[in-house]
Design an enzyme around this catalytic site. Sequence first.
Site, PDB file in Angstrom:
ATOM      1  N   VAL A  90       0.829  -1.203   0.000  1.00 52.16           N
ATOM      2  CA  VAL A  90       0.000   0.000   0.000  1.00 52.16           C
ATOM      3  C   VAL A  90       0.867   1.259   0.000  1.00 52.16           C
ATOM      4  O   VAL A  90       1.824   1.352   0.768  1.00 52.16           O
ATOM      5  CB  VAL A  90      -0.929   0.042   1.237  1.00 52.16           C
ATOM      6  CG1 VAL A  90      -1.989   1.123   1.066  1.00 52.16           C
ATOM      7  CG2 VAL A  90      -1.578  -1.305   1.475  1.00 52.16           C
ATOM      8  N   LYS A 133      -3.641   0.504  -2.905  1.00 53.50           N
ATOM      9  CA  LYS A 133      -3.190  -0.886  -2.718  1.00 53.50           C
ATOM     10  C   LYS A 133      -2.879  -1.463  -4.092  1.00 53.50           C
ATOM     11  O   LYS A 133      -3.688  -1.380  -5.007  1.00 53.50           O
ATOM     12  CB  LYS A 133      -4.303  -1.682  -2.028  1.00 53.50           C
ATOM     13  CG  LYS A 133      -3.935  -3.118  -1.744  1.00 53.50           C
ATOM     14  CD  LYS A 133      -4.841  -3.722  -0.668  1.00 53.50           C
ATOM     15  CE  LYS A 133      -6.104  -4.307  -1.268  1.00 53.50           C
ATOM     16  NZ  LYS A 133      -6.768  -5.269  -0.359  1.00 53.50           N
ATOM     17  N   ASP A 169     -10.482 -12.533   7.199  1.00 48.17           N
ATOM     18  CA  ASP A 169      -9.089 -12.294   7.546  1.00 48.17           C
ATOM     19  C   ASP A 169      -9.034 -11.471   8.826  1.00 48.17           C
ATOM     20  O   ASP A 169      -9.201 -10.261   8.803  1.00 48.17           O
ATOM     21  CB  ASP A 169      -8.407 -11.533   6.396  1.00 48.17           C
ATOM     22  CG  ASP A 169      -6.924 -11.360   6.663  1.00 48.17           C
ATOM     23  OD1 ASP A 169      -6.449 -11.823   7.714  1.00 48.17           O
ATOM     24  OD2 ASP A 169      -6.253 -10.767   5.815  1.00 48.17           O
TER      25      ASP A 169
END
Lengths: 205, 501
Positions: free
Chosen positions: B176, B190, B322
Amino acid sequence: MRITEQAKQQCRARILEKASELFCARGFDQTTTRDIALAAGVAAGTMFNYFPSKETMAMTMVSDALAEGEEEFQGRTGGELAEDLFGFIASGLRRLRPLRPFLGPVLERSLSPFPRKNVCPVGEAARQRHLGFMQQILARHGFSSAPDYVATTIYWSLYLGVLAFWTSDLSPNQEASQALVDYSVRTFVHIISGSAGADGGEHVL
Amino acid sequence: MSCNAALTSYPESRERLLQLLPRDEDAAARERLAELVETACSNRPPTSSLSRLWILGSLQAKVACAYLAWWLKSRWADEDEKERTKNETHLKAALELLGTMGYLRGAVMKVGQMLTLPEMVPEQYVRLLSSLSFEAPPMHYAMVREVFFDEFGREPEEMFASFEKKAFAAASLGQVHRARLHTGEQVAVKIQYPGIARTIQADLKNLRLLLQPMRMGDDWPNLLDKLAEVESVLLAETDYLKEAELAQAVRSHFEPGDGIVVPRVYTECSSLRVLTTEYLQGVHIDEFLASDPSQELRDRFTHLMTMATIRLLYRTHCIMADPNPGNYIFMPDGRLGVIDFGCARMYTDEEWRMQCEAEAAAFRQDEKEMERIIVEASLYESAQEMGAERVELVGRVISWQLEPWLSEGLFDFGDRDFFLRGMEAMRQATKKGYLRGMPLHIWTTRFVLGARAVVYRLKGRCHFKEIYRQESAPEVRSPSLSANTGGSGSPSPRPLGEGQG
């Protein structure tokens, strides 16, 4: 009547343009010099004054594309060694991209490191120029005293490997080749620098 | 996204790897495993810079190796010596391959994390969770530029008013960069490493091969299903356009008064491989905790995390799979930033039905029905077939996961006993190899563990059940934006965070 230099240049450009179109459409091996002369509207004899062979035409295109890439890269130097080498190779590949459909057999023939009977002078000149450029980049990063022939040979092997992979790379935008260039360049830098120093481009973080 | 630990020296790295191996196993097994790791590591001469870079290049790779080793090892707990030797040979090969994958190690690491998360949760590992995110190879600016040429036909410096050439964070599958739009907004860009999707596919193929010695076990087909599940979610993560869409959908569920910020996506500067979003000012959990925040502030963030999670779960039937603590930004004005929607998993209708049934059964304290759900979720036909011990242990794990749902009042996620009880149940289930289950549960388990590790570290409390009631109420379940809880402004601590069934 003598034709002017300008007319010569135009004729040469036209031949290259038509040859490129035909190579892309039919493939390099399937295109004859006769086809090219016909498409460019010149007599076969005249055409041979400009380019002694199909291979010379193709390698002229390659050489021009690489020269453009080199020029473009000149404005972007200043990174670490790995970054500069990556940028150098990537700029060349980007310029070669329009020719990609027919480059496989051409590069195999003209840039092969194995001994050949006929060396295409244009191809050889392009190779020398490319390697000279690479050595300049190395020199800028303080590698001028390294035994050049070793570094050059390793580099050229990796570069040919990249070209071979790239000509048949089916991934979108040849992104797999980009990763391969990255890996190859890092490998090369580590070989010649013998350390995992900053030039190797460890993670930026 | 997480900052990368600095390169540690070779011997130091190996030592860390060894330290990460489980300690409380029997000493002989530990010693043997340590020996394997040692051998695998020392196969490459430490003097070679190449091997140091590619094999031992990052602490994360070794941590993942250790977890994978641990996980593999747990599979042979009851095997006889012959089988053990065979598996050890295999493990050695696995470790070597993992190490030599170089570029490819990233995806394997991620898979390792996913498969092993349930096994690596003893308290001392909680902190490590935060440094364990997938790490794509770094890109220098020349490479970033190539990606931009391919995606937009322009250089980053043409697209943005300013663009920082050095990445400020690693992200899943890429990195990023900070930049500023021509209109002045500060953004986070990103960028995905080229060809990472193929890497994931190739790595999963390798991983399946590596796991072959386990193919005789009863749970082999289930493991393959799970790997397929992992592959599909990871591949979906490579599509930034999909992530942009999800991020925008998620954003639409929150209003300024909620105290939760989902960054805006700038679609004109986004593509399949590049995602440009609003840059949120704030800190990650480590820095937040280092500032010695008040209990009130800890509770507030716990409340906001819970609210965000539950709202998303009930309105969109989606979980963020995640559980990287780096996905939470503690903003200076007390708002919570939630970023990175790449790794998301939507429930299917069938899965959602089971989630609702489990919840309902838990509320009714209907043990019979609970057992039926446990059996179904573990992919058995009957409790008899599943076996009493397995039913009990898996049931204990699920009860722990549902515990906040059943508690009125302020729930303390920082309670050590509560946290360790859950970890212990999962550890036992893992040790016994009771891992068979619906592929969805890879994500729900990962999520619950990840989120609870965060709120545990926060020592945060919230009125979980109250938040649950507000956010899951039928009138709120519709995607209508009007059904705002309005609770965020209140200074009192509130509900908290995770979901799972």
